[in-house]
Enzyme design. Structure first.
Site, PDB file in Angstrom:
ATOM      1  N   GLU A   1      52.094   0.153  70.705  1.00 56.41           N
ATOM      2  CA  GLU A   1      53.134  -0.749  71.227  1.00 56.41           C
ATOM      3  C   GLU A   1      52.764  -2.200  70.948  1.00 56.41           C
ATOM      4  O   GLU A   1      53.603  -3.003  70.526  1.00 56.41           O
ATOM      5  CB  GLU A   1      53.295  -0.572  72.733  1.00 56.41           C
ATOM      6  CG  GLU A   1      53.961   0.707  73.176  1.00 56.41           C
ATOM      7  CD  GLU A   1      53.853   0.858  74.682  1.00 56.41           C
ATOM      8  OE1 GLU A   1      53.786  -0.179  75.367  1.00 56.41           O
ATOM      9  OE2 GLU A   1      53.825   1.997  75.171  1.00 56.41           O
TER      10      GLU A   1
ATOM     11  N   ASP B   1      55.028  -4.515  68.655  1.00 59.44           N
ATOM     12  CA  ASP B   1      55.646  -5.717  69.214  1.00 59.44           C
ATOM     13  C   ASP B   1      55.463  -6.902  68.267  1.00 59.44           C
ATOM     14  O   ASP B   1      56.391  -7.690  68.040  1.00 59.44           O
ATOM     15  CB  ASP B   1      55.028  -6.014  70.579  1.00 59.44           C
ATOM     16  CG  ASP B   1      55.537  -7.315  71.180  1.00 59.44           C
ATOM     17  OD1 ASP B   1      56.718  -7.375  71.548  1.00 59.44           O
ATOM     18  OD2 ASP B   1      54.749  -8.273  71.279  1.00 59.44           O
TER      19      ASP B   1
ATOM     20  N   ASP C   1      59.392   0.543  74.948  1.00 57.79           N
ATOM     21  CA  ASP C   1      57.999   0.682  74.509  1.00 57.79           C
ATOM     22  C   ASP C   1      57.869   1.708  73.388  1.00 57.79           C
ATOM     23  O   ASP C   1      57.043   1.554  72.482  1.00 57.79           O
ATOM     24  CB  ASP C   1      57.115   1.094  75.682  1.00 57.79           C
ATOM     25  CG  ASP C   1      56.924  -0.024  76.695  1.00 57.79           C
ATOM     26  OD1 ASP C   1      57.232  -1.183  76.360  1.00 57.79           O
ATOM     27  OD2 ASP C   1      56.472   0.267  77.818  1.00 57.79           O
TER      28      ASP C   1
ATOM     29  N   GLU D   1      58.628   0.190  70.038  1.00 57.75           N
ATOM     30  CA  GLU D   1      57.508  -0.624  69.561  1.00 57.75           C
ATOM     31  C   GLU D   1      56.354   0.238  69.073  1.00 57.75           C
ATOM     32  O   GLU D   1      55.725  -0.081  68.054  1.00 57.75           O
ATOM     33  CB  GLU D   1      57.047  -1.565  70.666  1.00 57.75           C
ATOM     34  CG  GLU D   1      58.060  -2.648  70.986  1.00 57.75           C
ATOM     35  CD  GLU D   1      57.624  -3.575  72.096  1.00 57.75           C
ATOM     36  OE1 GLU D   1      58.147  -4.690  72.162  1.00 57.75           O
ATOM     37  OE2 GLU D   1      56.758  -3.176  72.908  1.00 57.75           O
TER      38      GLU D   1
END
Length: 244
Positions: free
Chosen positions: A61, A65, A134, A137
């Site tokens: 994640e 991101d 999440d 990501e």
């Protein structure tokens, strides 16, 4: 008859992962991934913790991101050359916020594939905004590791094309009060209370808003009550995200 022993650890992970055919998911994403990387990308911490503290998808994640943020920022920079930095920053927030990511996740059917612990399953975890966001990501992190940035970037631009095009509208007029209400609903917290006061002459007043949610208090200001309330609501959302 002896009761069947519950699987734990790697055995539980392999069994849970093996229950699904992941071909439709990878087709929706438009990529291929090796099973070990895909399995990790789909392993939520609740499942990992319930099964012997297995590795979970949070590191992916973190990576995803960064990939998402850079890909969207570059595209906004190129697609809207007349926009100021402050506008581009707001536009990016409209594209990569939790609710936008959750929307993409639902479109891809991510909820059916995320490996969740029993507690999260019972509380509707597969449709929670935060968990879905999440998962997008973590998948982007996995795609980056396996294919590199160009493929990851192309994936972002394909999946978020509509949101990027609409960013001048959604990003600059984001309804933070609504976002806050959705966040509070997800976290099972009470409704916020708003207090607003104005200072200065009638023709040039500045409004100061305070949002209170249990022990959380945030503030915002602006030249209208609405702007002040939205600024305070935005601060509240950011504080709640830090706690999550």
């Amino acid at each position: 008859m002896a009761r069947k022993r519950r699987l734990t650890g790697e055995a539980a992970l392999n069994a849970a992962y093996g229950k699904s055919d992941h071909a439709p998911l990878l087709e929706a994403w438009g990529v291929d991934l090796p099973d070990d990387l895909l399995r990790l990308a789909l392993t939520h911490r609740s499942f990992a913790n319930e099964n012997g503290h297995l590795p979970n998808n949070e590191r992916l994640e973190f990576l995803g991101d960064a990939v998402l943020g850079l890909a969207v920022a570059e595209q906004l920079y190129r697609q809207f050359p007349e926009r100021a930095e402050s506008d581009i920053s707001k536009m990016r927030s409209g594209v990569v916020n939790m609710y936008a990511l959750a929307d993409v996740a639902r479109r891809l059917g991510m909820g059916d594939y995320i490996l969740l612990g029993r507690g999260e399953m019972l509380t509707g975890g597969k449709d929670k905004h935060s968990i879905l966001a999440d998962s997008v990501e973590s998948m982007l992190g996995a795609i980056y590791l396996h294919h590199g940035f160009e493929v990851a970037r192309a994936t972002v631009l394909r999946l978020f094309a509509e949101k990027i095009t609409e960013a001048p509208t959604t990003g600059l007029t984001m309804d933070w009060k609504t976002v806050l209400l959705e966040k509070l609903s997800d976290m099972k917290l009470p409704l916020p209370t708003y207090e607003v006061r104005g200072e200065g002459p009638e023709h040039d007043k500045t409004f100061y808003a305070t949002v209170t949610i249990e022990d959380l208090v945030t503030h915002g200001e602006g030249h209208t009550k609405k702007v002040a309330e939205h600024a305070a609501a935005k601060q509240a959302v950011q504080k709640l995200n830090e706690r999550a």
